[in-house]
Design a protein around this motif. Structure first.
Motif, PDB file in Angstrom:
ATOM      1  N   GLY A   1       0.827  -1.208   0.000  1.00 16.09           N
ATOM      2  CA  GLY A   1       0.000   0.000   0.000  1.00 16.09           C
ATOM      3  C   GLY A   1       0.856   1.250   0.000  1.00 16.09           C
ATOM      4  N   ASN A   2       1.966   1.179   0.704  1.00 12.85           N
ATOM      5  CA  ASN A   2       2.893   2.304   0.731  1.00 12.85           C
ATOM      6  C   ASN A   2       3.495   2.521  -0.655  1.00 12.85           C
ATOM      7  OD1 ASN A   2       6.267   2.699   1.757  1.00 12.85           O
ATOM      8  ND2 ASN A   2       4.753   4.338   1.632  1.00 12.85           N
ATOM      9  N   ALA A   3       3.913   1.425  -1.300  1.00 18.91           N
ATOM     10  CA  ALA A   3       4.502   1.537  -2.634  1.00 18.91           C
ATOM     11  C   ALA A   3       3.491   2.138  -3.606  1.00 18.91           C
ATOM     12  CB  ALA A   3       4.952   0.157  -3.114  1.00 18.91           C
ATOM     13  N   LEU A   4       2.226   1.777  -3.390  1.00 12.59           N
ATOM     14  CA  LEU A   4       1.161   2.270  -4.262  1.00 12.59           C
ATOM     15  C   LEU A   4       0.971   3.769  -4.091  1.00 12.59           C
ATOM     16  CD1 LEU A   4      -0.956   0.709  -6.069  1.00 12.59           C
ATOM     17  CD2 LEU A   4      -2.529   0.952  -4.145  1.00 12.59           C
ATOM     18  N   THR A   5       0.788   4.190  -2.854  1.00 13.98           N
ATOM     19  CA  THR A   5       0.370   5.572  -2.613  1.00 13.98           C
ATOM     20  C   THR A   5       1.514   6.568  -2.714  1.00 13.98           C
ATOM     21  OG1 THR A   5       0.565   5.120  -0.248  1.00 13.98           O
ATOM     22  CG2 THR A   5      -1.631   5.002  -1.208  1.00 13.98           C
ATOM     23  N   GLN A   6       2.738   6.094  -2.941  1.00 11.92           N
ATOM     24  CA  GLN A   6       3.790   7.095  -3.129  1.00 11.92           C
ATOM     25  C   GLN A   6       3.903   7.521  -4.590  1.00 11.92           C
ATOM     26  OE1 GLN A   6       7.933   5.107  -2.855  1.00 11.92           O
ATOM     27  NE2 GLN A   6       6.803   4.203  -1.265  1.00 11.92           N
ATOM     28  N   TYR A   7       3.106   6.916  -5.462  1.00 12.77           N
ATOM     29  CA  TYR A   7       3.051   7.348  -6.858  1.00 12.77           C
ATOM     30  C   TYR A   7       1.682   7.959  -7.139  1.00 12.77           C
ATOM     31  CZ  TYR A   7       7.345   4.780  -7.636  1.00 12.77           C
ATOM     32  OH  TYR A   7       8.640   4.354  -7.573  1.00 12.77           O
ATOM     33  N   PRO A   8       1.606   8.763  -8.167  1.00 15.23           N
ATOM     34  CA  PRO A   8       0.298   9.362  -8.503  1.00 15.23           C
ATOM     35  C   PRO A   8      -0.712   8.283  -8.877  1.00 15.23           C
ATOM     36  CG  PRO A   8       2.075  10.473  -9.682  1.00 15.23           C
ATOM     37  CD  PRO A   8       2.680   9.276  -9.033  1.00 15.23           C
ATOM     38  N   PRO A   9      -1.973   8.449  -8.463  1.00 11.74           N
ATOM     39  CA  PRO A   9      -2.994   7.443  -8.771  1.00 11.74           C
ATOM     40  C   PRO A   9      -3.184   7.290 -10.274  1.00 11.74           C
ATOM     41  CG  PRO A   9      -3.996   9.454  -7.917  1.00 11.74           C
ATOM     42  CD  PRO A   9      -2.525   9.594  -7.735  1.00 11.74           C
ATOM     43  N   THR A  10      -2.848   8.338 -11.032  1.00  8.65           N
ATOM     44  CA  THR A  10      -3.114   8.325 -12.474  1.00  8.65           C
ATOM     45  C   THR A  10      -2.224   7.340 -13.219  1.00  8.65           C
ATOM     46  OG1 THR A  10      -1.742  10.304 -12.412  1.00  8.65           O
ATOM     47  CG2 THR A  10      -4.098  10.612 -12.772  1.00  8.65           C
ATOM     48  N   VAL A  11      -1.156   6.840 -12.583  1.00 15.56           N
ATOM     49  CA  VAL A  11      -0.322   5.884 -13.314  1.00 15.56           C
ATOM     50  C   VAL A  11      -0.842   4.459 -13.168  1.00 15.56           C
ATOM     51  CG1 VAL A  11       1.712   7.351 -12.973  1.00 15.56           C
ATOM     52  CG2 VAL A  11       1.351   5.379 -11.474  1.00 15.56           C
ATOM     53  N   PHE A  12      -1.848   4.274 -12.317  1.00 15.21           N
ATOM     54  CA  PHE A  12      -2.357   2.911 -12.099  1.00 15.21           C
ATOM     55  C   PHE A  12      -3.683   2.690 -12.819  1.00 15.21           C
ATOM     56  CE2 PHE A  12       0.185   3.854  -8.293  1.00 15.21           C
ATOM     57  CZ  PHE A  12       1.119   2.856  -8.409  1.00 15.21           C
ATOM     58  N   ALA A  13      -4.022   1.430 -13.015  1.00 17.59           N
ATOM     59  CA  ALA A  13      -5.305   1.081 -13.628  1.00 17.59           C
ATOM     60  C   ALA A  13      -6.438   1.535 -12.717  1.00 17.59           C
ATOM     61  CB  ALA A  13      -5.377  -0.431 -13.842  1.00 17.59           C
ATOM     62  N   LYS A  14      -7.563   1.932 -13.332  1.00 19.39           N
ATOM     63  CA  LYS A  14      -8.723   2.412 -12.578  1.00 19.39           C
ATOM     64  C   LYS A  14      -9.194   1.394 -11.534  1.00 19.39           C
ATOM     65  CE  LYS A  14     -10.718   6.513 -13.718  1.00 19.39           C
ATOM     66  NZ  LYS A  14      -9.462   7.146 -14.059  1.00 19.39           N
ATOM     67  N   GLU A  15      -9.128   0.106 -11.892  1.00 23.21           N
ATOM     68  CA  GLU A  15      -9.599  -0.935 -10.973  1.00 23.21           C
ATOM     69  C   GLU A  15      -8.800  -0.914  -9.670  1.00 23.21           C
ATOM     70  OE1 GLU A  15      -9.417  -1.514 -14.294  1.00 23.21           O
ATOM     71  OE2 GLU A  15     -11.616  -1.364 -14.273  1.00 23.21           O
ATOM     72  N   LEU A  16      -7.495  -0.706  -9.831  1.00 23.27           N
ATOM     73  CA  LEU A  16      -6.623  -0.676  -8.661  1.00 23.27           C
ATOM     74  C   LEU A  16      -6.969   0.522  -7.776  1.00 23.27           C
ATOM     75  CD1 LEU A  16      -4.346  -2.375  -7.546  1.00 23.27           C
ATOM     76  CD2 LEU A  16      -2.715  -0.879  -8.691  1.00 23.27           C
ATOM     77  N   VAL A  17      -7.200   1.660  -8.413  1.00 23.75           N
ATOM     78  CA  VAL A  17      -7.542   2.867  -7.661  1.00 23.75           C
ATOM     79  C   VAL A  17      -8.895   2.677  -6.965  1.00 23.75           C
ATOM     80  CG1 VAL A  17      -7.965   5.345  -7.819  1.00 23.75           C
ATOM     81  CG2 VAL A  17      -6.233   4.278  -9.268  1.00 23.75           C
TER      82      VAL A  17
END
Ligand SMILES: Nc1ncnc2c1ncn2[C@@H]1O[C@H](COP(=O)(O)OP(=O)(O)O)[C@@H](O)[C@H]1O
Ligand SMILES: [Mg+2]
Lengths: 333, 298
Positions: free
Chosen positions: B218-234
């Motif tokens: 979760g930390n690795a995820l939230t240290q990048y902008p949400p826009t670089v991830f797939a919508k499902e993940l967000v």
């Protein structure tokens, strides 16, 4: 020491500090029988046990491996929630008010330490003092006594992980008593110890018992512990209480026998005295077997009156055998 | 008290006289304070014992800081090739990195020993904690407390400070207040995830990998902008494991970036409420787990 009333004011009834009524503990054990299939099995570790322990009593709790001794103690400390029946310790339901009860009990698990593995004993004790809010003067007095009686002086600065089993056990026992618990549970406190450590532990527990303030429930495999410390012994087997009484009573139930070893002035044929059986003759020495529940005095008087007696001794029966016989009886029921 | 003056010399006549009467039970409202006090005791003990080996302590803390510094270098390197990542500038990404790192760093500092619970359940050493007059949660959380974990929090704080110095934010009283609130809420959300993971370990002794994938993942995820991830993940991070409330959503108010899922604006303000809800869920799960604990046979 008019403080018994104070303690009983907290809900304990009468003078029973520990009270169990029809207590059960059932474990569901799963066994893999295939790749995805599991088989559920119920283990009735404790199967309807009732007993009471009065304030200040020292009670032995014995039985073969897997009989349910540790499970009982875990229910008495609140670690495990009983599957049925009721438990009261110092008027408290252990599993409901475990943290509240903790202040009033001391626990020693022979198999694993309750101390902090990486901290020196002294730091562990200091933490215990603060956790239990033990008054500093009282703490110092108790610690001094434990250090004195258990020879802990040279060990205080040593991290627990570096202690030998015997040293660690002594350290654990001291830790369990620093807050003056009303009830002390000892689950196999002498398991795996060398003879000297065992003797130290026993001697220490005898002192605790002599002070009379602590109720002790002692689980052990070493029956010498029981003989030296407990006036009452309970035997548990397959989760059920099969004996609750004094040691002599256990002997009577187990139909065990004591042996009178007599040395005569000269070699004699096997002697014949009422109430005893001569089981062995070796030169001037003879072995006379008699019921463990009977007194040795009349027998000794009889032998001395009739034969040229030089020396004698009485051998106690091995309690292992007594218990084996007790189990044997139950098994044949 | 009466025996406190027994002289050391000579064997005491009556060792272990009965103690002082047991004090009446503390009222329920005092219990959180008691728990905090106990937490402080245990933490203090571990800290003192760590400081006893000062050199090793300094080196560990330094090493911890150096490792995490390298961690941010990885983010900075990406920006060597591009000026924008999913529409976010380096300073904006650093803001996400700093807030996420501080949130998990604080949770890790306070509850970092929770993932050792499974081991304690398996080997039965949890029993020792259950017989002490201190909540088990406090004991597990404070066990082997390591001040060196501050290394991570400070590194994230530095990155956050740097990003704030570079960002051009139109601060309002609301957003000024939002910054500390989102850090605290984020730490609470990560703490709840740590606790939930630990609660499962009461039943499933080795769930710590699952827990780590949610916390450190979760930390690795939230240290990048949400826009670089797939919508499902967000979506998953918003509605299932609400990590988006750690920083992604509140950050839109400070950075002025678009709402990743196009949800109503008020959603960006509710991190404290979400944090309270997951903490409550974690508390319930913890109690249930503790109740189902069955120790180990000998
Ligand atoms: N946590 C547990 N899970 C499953 N079975 C257990 C557990 N604890 C004890 N048992 C089982 O319950 C029985 C009694 O165990 P225990 O109380 O440890 O016996 P004792 O202490 O008398 O040797 C044993 O059959 C043991 O395998
Ligand atoms: Mg046992």
């Amino acid at each position: 020491m008019g403080r018994t009333e104070v303690r009983d004011g907290t809900g304990g009834t009468g003078d029973a500090v520990i009270r169990l009524d029809g207590v059960c503990k059932v474990f569901d054990v799963y066994r893999r029988t295939g790749l995805l299939r599991r088989e559920r099995r119920e283990v009735r570790a404790v199967d309807g046990i009732s007993f009471e322990v009065a304030r200040g009593e020292t009670v032995g709790y014995i039985g073969p491996n897997g009989a349910g001794k540790s499970t009982t103690i875990k229910m008495l400390t609140g670690i495990l929630v009983p599957s049925g029946g009721s438990v009261r310790v110092a008027g408290i339901d252990p599993s409901r008010e475990r943290t509240r009860l903790a202040r009033r009990i001391g626990v020693v698990f022979g198999q694993r330490t309750t101390l902090w593995w990486d901290l020196p004993l002294r730091d562990s004790y200091d933490l215990v003092r603060r956790m239990y809010r033990v008054e500093p003067a009282r703490f110092r007095a108790n610690l001094d006594r434990c250090v004195d009686l258990l020879d802990l002086g040279p060990l205080l600065e040593v991290p627990v992980r570096q202690l030998s089993l015997g040293q660690r056990m002594r350290g654990d026992i001291a830790a369990a008593l620093l807050h003056d618990p009303e009830v002390l549970y000892l689950d196999e406190p002498t398991i795996g110890l060398d003879v000297i450590s065992k003797a130290k532990v026993r001697q220490f527990l005898a002192e605790v018992k002599a002070a009379g303030a602590t109720t002790v429930l002692l689980t052990t495999h070493d029956l010498t512990d029981i003989e030296q410390l407990c006036e009452r012994v309970m035997v548990i087997d397959h989760g059920r209480l099969v004996h609750d009484g004094d040691l002599a009573g256990l002997h009577a139930v187990g139909a065990s026998e004591r042996v009178l070893v007599v040395d005569f002035a000269r070699e004699l044929p096997a002697v014949d005295v009422p109430g005893a059986r001569t089981v062995r003759v070796e030169g001037p020495r003879q072995w006379l077997s008699f019921p463990a529940s009977a007194s040795a005095a009349p027998l000794v008087a009889e032998v001395a009156a009739r034969y040229p007696l030089v020396d004698l001794s009485v051998r106690e029966p091995a309690i292992e055998e007594v218990i084996a016989r007790l189990y044997g009886d139950r098994a044949s029921l | 008290m009466a025996d406190a003056g027994v002289p050391r010399a000579g064997r005491p006549v009556r060792p272990f006289p009965p103690g002082e009467p047991v004090p009446p039970e503390e009222p329920a409202w005092r219990r959180p304070a008691d728990g905090l006090r106990a937490y402080g005791l245990i933490v203090g003990m571990w800290t003192r014992s760590a400081l006893a080996y000062r050199l090793s302590f300094v080196m560990m803390t330094f090493g911890n800081g150096a490792l995490t510094a390298l961690d941010f270098a990885a983010v900075a390197i990406i920006f060597g090739h591009t000026t924008r990542l999913g529409g976010f500038s380096l300073a904006q990404t650093a803001f996400l990195y700093g807030t996420s790192g501080m949130a998990i760093g604080l949770a890790d500092l306070l509850l970092g020993s929770m993932d050792g619970l499974g081991q304690r359940v398996r080997d039965g050493t949890l029993d020792a904690m259950l017989v002490r007059p201190v909540p088990v949660f406090v004991q597990v959380a404070a066990d082997r407390f390591a001040l060196r974990r501050l290394g991570r929090v400070s590194q994230a704080a530095l990155v956050l400070a740097w990003s704030l110095s570079r960002l051009d934010v139109a601060w309002t009283p609301g957003t000024v207040l939002l910054l500390p609130v989102m850090l605290v809420s984020g730490a609470a959300i990560f703490s709840a995830v740590f606790t939930l993971g630990a609660a499962f370990q009461f039943r499933f002794g080795d769930a710590s990998e699952v827990q780590n994938s949610f916390t450190y993942g979760g930390n690795a995820l939230t240290q990048y902008p949400p826009t670089v991830f797939a919508k499902e993940l967000v979506r998953g991070a918003t509605f299932v494991v609400p990590l988006a409330f750690v920083n992604w959503l509140p950050a839109t108010l400070i950075l002025g970036t678009p709402q990743p899922l196009g949800l109503p604006r008020w959603v960006d303000w509710v991190s404290p409420l979400v944090a309270a809800a997951v903490c409550a869920a974690a508390a319930v799960a913890w109690q249930a787990g503790l109740r189902s604990y069955r120790s180990t046979g000998s």
